[in-house]
Enzyme design. Sequence first.
Site, PDB file in Angstrom:
ATOM      1  N   LYS A   1       0.819  -1.216   0.000  1.00  0.00           N
ATOM      2  CA  LYS A   1       0.000   0.000   0.000  1.00  0.00           C
ATOM      3  C   LYS A   1       0.854   1.269   0.000  1.00  0.00           C
ATOM      4  O   LYS A   1       0.359   2.345  -0.311  1.00  0.00           O
ATOM      5  CB  LYS A   1      -0.968  -0.008   1.181  1.00  0.00           C
TER       6      LYS A   1
HETATM    7  C1  LIG Z   1      -4.617  -4.438   1.525  1.00  0.00           C
HETATM    8  C2  LIG Z   1      -3.860  -5.716   1.494  1.00  0.00           C
HETATM    9  C3  LIG Z   1      -4.207  -6.785   0.615  1.00  0.00           C
HETATM   10  C4  LIG Z   1      -5.426  -6.727  -0.273  1.00  0.00           C
HETATM   11  O1  LIG Z   1      -5.290  -5.853  -1.353  1.00  0.00           O
HETATM   12  P1  LIG Z   1      -6.581  -5.375  -2.169  1.00  0.00           P
HETATM   13  O2  LIG Z   1      -6.072  -4.369  -3.140  1.00  0.00           O
HETATM   14  O3  LIG Z   1      -7.523  -4.781  -1.162  1.00  0.00           O
HETATM   15  O4  LIG Z   1      -7.163  -6.584  -2.827  1.00  0.00           O
HETATM   16  C5  LIG Z   1      -3.397  -7.913   0.580  1.00  0.00           C
HETATM   17  N1  LIG Z   1      -2.315  -8.023   1.392  1.00  0.00           N
HETATM   18  C6  LIG Z   1      -1.956  -7.049   2.249  1.00  0.00           C
HETATM   19  C7  LIG Z   1      -0.776  -7.251   3.117  1.00  0.00           C
HETATM   20  C8  LIG Z   1      -2.703  -5.855   2.329  1.00  0.00           C
HETATM   21  O5  LIG Z   1      -2.332  -4.894   3.202  1.00  0.00           O
END
Ligand SMILES: *Cc1c(COP(=O)(O)O)cnc(C)c1O
Length: 431
Positions: free
Chosen positions: A107
């Site tokens: 993210k």
């Molecule tokens: C947010 C997150 C996901 C999921 O990603 P999306 O884009 O919501 O499908 C997977 N793994 C981790 C570690 C995350 O923080």
Amino acid sequence: MKYFSTNNKSPLVGFREAAIKGQAPDRGLYFPEHIPRLSKEFIDSIKSKSKEEVAFEVIKPYVGDDIPETDLYRIVSETVNFDFPLVKVNSSIYALELFHGPTLAFKDVGARFMSRCLGYFSKEREGKVTVLVATSGDTGSAVANGFYDVPGVEVVILYPSGKVSGVQEKQLTTLGKNIHSLEVDGTFDDCQKMVKQAFADHELSEKVFLTSANSINVARWLPQQFYYFYAYQQWNEIGAPVISVPSGNFGNLCSGLVAFISGLPVKHFIAACNSNDVVPEFFTSGEYHPKPAKATMSNAMDVGDPSNFVRMIELFGKDLTKMRESITAYSITEEETASTIREVYEKFGYLPDPHGAVGYIALKKYLQGQPGKRGLFLETAHPIKFYDVVEPLTGKKIEMPANLTGLMAKQKVSTKISTYYTEFKNFLLNK
Ligand SMILES: *Cc1c(COP(=O)(O)O)cnc(C)c1O
């Protein structure tokens, strides 16, 4: 580039407005009017390009003239200033490690890009932009870090007291400067409710310019394409890779699909879900039935009604047959996730986090029916973030990355508030 709302009841907007608004006024998601095509020369010569060049070429058509080229180049350079290594796990599976950024999860990429775009746009207008985020952990830390020290932007984070992990709380509360942490005596839902109330409060919005750093913002969604191209730069196997994406809200998978439609060679996508199986069920039955989220050890994917599902449908012209040609979805149980973490560590010496483990096992299942094909899974977080789950499975202590040791020694600074909206409102008016 213009963006329309997936609910089709809002006017078209440019990148700037889509990024500042976040969500369309009709509550739909903004979606690009067309997906640009990258030239064959670009793809053929990609190995000789830098990360910055690739990111700039990929994002430029989506931003258009809303940010001048020199500023956009600076923004993408700051966004991707860490590594995205493709690591070989065994003879047919690789891990694309997306956890080398400041908060150790993928993210960081979207949050860093979005924060710098908003910082740029805020220069053109009078006064500050205040970003509100309610968080149960990971999103808040990526956003806080991404927006740290960005001029013209104040960030207010609400998190439920005592309900985020120790590492996450330090990531949320030790930055200072333009990052303000409110420790709410309540649950994540209470935090989210107060944020929603603030957005609907006209008296407040006349005095404070509020926006959200929600993951549905196009400025968080679209830059996630970058690392799919970085995977391809490092791919030396014959034939395009099968790519497995651990998925919750499906923003990450949808950004990979956008890269693919733009011309990135990908053999097939795997939507890797934990026991929250709304999307795998949809692929089987053709029907979409949201469900309440179930708690699992890959908790960032505990989503019962994924917000980017509408984008996924849109990308294939709402044609399920076409979706099935490009994507296979799996739901992975908790037992499978646990045994995968143990097995991958013991057999291959690679330690996946619970989200990456879901991606690995789903890819392995798919490849079993595809002799000779090879693939990669996105390793979306560093295993240290989930040490309480991972360490008991392997019996080995995970070494703390250097940037975390410093973090844990820092002093927490937060403002405690109750769940009364007036208290929150007064904070926003007087900060
Ligand atoms: C947010 C997150 C996901 C999921 O990603 P999306 O884009 O919501 O499908 C997977 N793994 C981790 C570690 C995350 O923080």
